[in-house]
Design an enzyme around this catalytic site. Structure first.
Site, PDB file in Angstrom:
ATOM      1  N   HIS A  91       6.668   6.307 -10.079  1.00 28.35           N
ATOM      2  CA  HIS A  91       5.375   5.694 -10.410  1.00 28.35           C
ATOM      3  C   HIS A  91       4.211   6.488  -9.840  1.00 28.35           C
ATOM      4  O   HIS A  91       4.311   7.093  -8.770  1.00 28.35           O
ATOM      5  CB  HIS A  91       5.328   4.216  -9.999  1.00 28.35           C
ATOM      6  CG  HIS A  91       5.427   3.932  -8.531  1.00 28.35           C
ATOM      7  ND1 HIS A  91       4.322   3.885  -7.710  1.00 28.35           N
ATOM      8  CD2 HIS A  91       6.488   3.659  -7.737  1.00 28.35           C
ATOM      9  CE1 HIS A  91       4.709   3.578  -6.480  1.00 28.35           C
ATOM     10  NE2 HIS A  91       6.022   3.450  -6.454  1.00 28.35           N
ATOM     11  N   ASP A  93       0.998   5.249  -9.314  1.00 27.62           N
ATOM     12  CA  ASP A  93       0.015   4.522  -8.505  1.00 27.62           C
ATOM     13  C   ASP A  93       0.469   4.434  -7.053  1.00 27.62           C
ATOM     14  O   ASP A  93       1.642   4.652  -6.733  1.00 27.62           O
ATOM     15  CB  ASP A  93      -0.200   3.109  -9.057  1.00 27.62           C
ATOM     16  CG  ASP A  93       1.038   2.234  -8.949  1.00 27.62           C
ATOM     17  OD1 ASP A  93       2.145   2.731  -9.260  1.00 27.62           O
ATOM     18  OD2 ASP A  93       0.919   1.058  -8.544  1.00 27.62           O
ATOM     19  N   ASP A 152       5.007   7.302  -1.390  1.00 28.30           N
ATOM     20  CA  ASP A 152       5.376   6.215  -2.301  1.00 28.30           C
ATOM     21  C   ASP A 152       4.329   6.183  -3.402  1.00 28.30           C
ATOM     22  O   ASP A 152       3.292   5.560  -3.236  1.00 28.30           O
ATOM     23  CB  ASP A 152       5.422   4.896  -1.519  1.00 28.30           C
ATOM     24  CG  ASP A 152       5.749   3.712  -2.397  1.00 28.30           C
ATOM     25  OD1 ASP A 152       6.136   3.920  -3.546  1.00 28.30           O
ATOM     26  OD2 ASP A 152       5.598   2.577  -1.917  1.00 28.30           O
ATOM     27  N   GLU A 186       3.175   0.281 -10.614  1.00 29.18           N
ATOM     28  CA  GLU A 186       4.412  -0.268 -10.032  1.00 29.18           C
ATOM     29  C   GLU A 186       4.084  -1.221  -8.899  1.00 29.18           C
ATOM     30  O   GLU A 186       4.717  -2.259  -8.732  1.00 29.18           O
ATOM     31  CB  GLU A 186       5.305   0.868  -9.514  1.00 29.18           C
ATOM     32  CG  GLU A 186       6.721   0.426  -9.151  1.00 29.18           C
ATOM     33  CD  GLU A 186       6.904  -0.020  -7.696  1.00 29.18           C
ATOM     34  OE1 GLU A 186       7.976  -0.550  -7.391  1.00 29.18           O
ATOM     35  OE2 GLU A 186       5.970   0.147  -6.879  1.00 29.18           O
ATOM     36  N   GLU A 187       3.077  -0.850  -8.115  1.00 30.78           N
ATOM     37  CA  GLU A 187       2.772  -1.627  -6.907  1.00 30.78           C
ATOM     38  C   GLU A 187       2.202  -3.012  -7.222  1.00 30.78           C
ATOM     39  O   GLU A 187       2.178  -3.882  -6.361  1.00 30.78           O
ATOM     40  CB  GLU A 187       1.789  -0.855  -6.012  1.00 30.78           C
ATOM     41  CG  GLU A 187       2.307   0.504  -5.537  1.00 30.78           C
ATOM     42  CD  GLU A 187       3.436   0.385  -4.531  1.00 30.78           C
ATOM     43  OE1 GLU A 187       3.810  -0.740  -4.170  1.00 30.78           O
ATOM     44  OE2 GLU A 187       3.958   1.435  -4.116  1.00 30.78           O
ATOM     45  N   ASP A 209      12.210   6.431  -5.841  1.00 28.06           N
ATOM     46  CA  ASP A 209      11.197   5.557  -5.231  1.00 28.06           C
ATOM     47  C   ASP A 209      11.739   4.919  -3.955  1.00 28.06           C
ATOM     48  O   ASP A 209      11.290   3.861  -3.544  1.00 28.06           O
ATOM     49  CB  ASP A 209      10.792   4.476  -6.260  1.00 28.06           C
ATOM     50  CG  ASP A 209       9.517   3.740  -5.859  1.00 28.06           C
ATOM     51  OD1 ASP A 209       8.797   4.239  -4.965  1.00 28.06           O
ATOM     52  OD2 ASP A 209       9.259   2.672  -6.433  1.00 28.06           O
ATOM     53  N   HIS A 391       3.223   2.221   2.515  1.00 26.18           N
ATOM     54  CA  HIS A 391       2.117   1.253   2.495  1.00 26.18           C
ATOM     55  C   HIS A 391       1.396   1.177   3.843  1.00 26.18           C
ATOM     56  O   HIS A 391       0.846   0.143   4.189  1.00 26.18           O
ATOM     57  CB  HIS A 391       2.599  -0.167   2.101  1.00 26.18           C
ATOM     58  CG  HIS A 391       3.213  -0.231   0.752  1.00 26.18           C
ATOM     59  ND1 HIS A 391       3.343  -1.403   0.042  1.00 26.18           N
ATOM     60  CD2 HIS A 391       3.725   0.736  -0.050  1.00 26.18           C
ATOM     61  CE1 HIS A 391       3.929  -1.150  -1.127  1.00 26.18           C
ATOM     62  NE2 HIS A 391       4.175   0.150  -1.192  1.00 26.18           N
TER      63      HIS A 391
HETATM   64 ZN   LIG Z   1       7.139   2.862  -4.729  1.00 25.66          ZN
END
Ligand SMILES: [Zn+2]
Length: 418
Positions: A91, A93, A152, A186-187, A209, A391
């Site tokens: 992904h 984003d 990520d 995705e997030e 991922d 994150h």
């Molecule tokens: Zn991810």
């Protein structure tokens, strides 16, 4: 101490790192409050860049659709046209938990295993992150302490791009048709909402991922969200006795009923949880969003029943107030469908071993686009990327492990021609 030299010396490592740094510097944060896909315009910038880079690499079949999904196809090598088509997905984003613009990644070559002062604020201390201590001798990529890194999932994007580059330069590596999917949002949990499933030809797909090297994720949460609306009743609070239902107090009371021992911070491995993620409102009206997570269908049914019971209990305490609940399925545990297609995992485990690491199975305490895609009919386990502390401002990535991910992919595509 582990010897990272052989992995760091991989001929594709340098180009992979360059790619990663280029992608990481771009702000592609998604926004879960926006319904459109993509939720943020910035994601287009990365999609367009990847489209251009793929064409420059010599991938003829590449397109980005109206919702920012990039699909590229690398034809099978001669004689392999009849082999199953395989997908690789990542992904574009990044998460919105911490700032994601002005990302300034820093390459730490020959990391000494000690405390790392980050350029802007804070430090990475191996005492807090034991995985870091194990990476003495590795080259790692860190933030400046004020933003996320975006490994990520830009580590995944860079690894897939590097795999393609290597395959194009080495036609002697056999593979069937390969499909690449770079996806938005995705997030936000909506990454698969507009996935161009009808165009996909893959019989199996792999998301890049995950995190730590050799971890393979084939099991994830079954996830629901609950939106609770609290309708209060308000008059002048000087004369409120017996006549007011305070929607702020109702929502807070509801949160207090969620079992503390079943919160994200109190659980790990196969234990599920309740997590209040957002609360807002006034005395008149308030709203609460809660995530429910479990690994089994029965467990999820129990949680849904519990939420309904908590709502009834709050209504009993606030007879003038009203609660309405909306449950939404987010994704399901992919284990069942993967068990029905054992080759998908068997080949991945074999590829990981051949690339030089012992695969380790781990439940995902979250979902990925792969779990949604599995539900849609394409079995899609998740592969490690070599990124850590996702994150957060302390996110970092291991170049050795990123190289291992590319090595695993190069082996995996060949195993599908057997
Ligand atoms: Zn991810």
């Amino acid at each position: 101490m582990k010897d990272y030299a052989p992995l760091l010396a991989k001929p594709y490592a340098e180009a992979m790192v360059e790619r990663f740094l280029r992608y990481a510097e771009m702000d592609t944060q998604s926004d879960r409050h926006i319904e459109d896909i993509p939720s943020t315009k910035t994601q287009w910038n990365l999609a367009r860049l990847l489209e251009r880079e793929l064409k420059e690499l010599g991938v003829a079949d590449v397109s980005v659709d109206d919702h920012c999904y990039l699909i590229a196809r690398l034809p099978a090598t001669p004689g392999m046209e009849g082999k199953p088509a395989i997908g690789l997905m990542a992904h574009m984003d990044t998460a919105s938990d911490v700032p994601g613009s002005n990302v300034r990644p820093r390459l730490v070559k020959g990391y000494d295993g000690g405390i790392l002062q980050l350029a802007k604020e804070g430090l990475l201390d191996p005492k807090d992150y034991p995985d870091l201590a194990a990476h003495a001798g590795d080259t790692i990529i860190v933030t400046d302490g004020s933003t996320l890194l975006g490994a990520d999932d830009k580590a995944g994007v860079a690894e897939i791009m590097t795999t393609l580059e290597w395959l194009l330069a080495h036609p002697e590596i056999k593979h069937g048709l390969l499909e690449i999917f770079f996806t938005p949002d995705e997030e936000t949990g909506k990454g698969m909402d507009r996935f161009p499933l009808a165009k996909a030809k893959s019989v199996a797909c792999y998301t890049l991922d995950g995190g730590k090297a050799a971890e393979i994720e084939s099991e994830c949460f079954t996830a629901y969200s609950v939106h609770a609306e609290f309708e209060g009743k308000v008059i002048h609070i000087g004369a409120a006795r017996g006549k007011v239902a305070n929607a702020v107090a109702m929502a807070c009371h509801f949160v207090s009923l969620l079992p503390r021992s079943e919160s994200p911070e109190a659980t790990d491995n196969w234990y599920g949880y309740y997590c209040p993620i957002e609360i807002k409102g006034s005395m008149e009206r308030s709203a609460l969003d809660i995530y429910l997570r479990d690994f089994s269908t029965e467990g999820m049914e129990r949680r849904i029943a519990a939420i309904k019971a908590f709502a009834a209990a709050v209504e009993a305490q606030f007879p003038l107030g009203k609660i309405s609940l909306t449950f939404k399925k987010q994704y399901l545990n992919m284990k069942e469908k993967l068990d029905q297609n054992p080759a998908v995992l068997e080949k991945l485990e074999k590829a990981t071993r051949l690339a030089g690491a012992e695969p380790e199975s781990k439940p995902i305490r979250g979902g990925t686009d792969g779990s949604r895609l599995t539900e849609m009919g394409i079995p899609t386990p998740n592969i490690f990327t070599g990124g850590y502390n996702y994150h957060s401002k302390h996110e970092w990535a291991s170049v050795a492990e990123m190289s291992l991910a590319v090595g695993t992919l190069l082996t995996l595509v060949t195993l599908w021609t057997e």
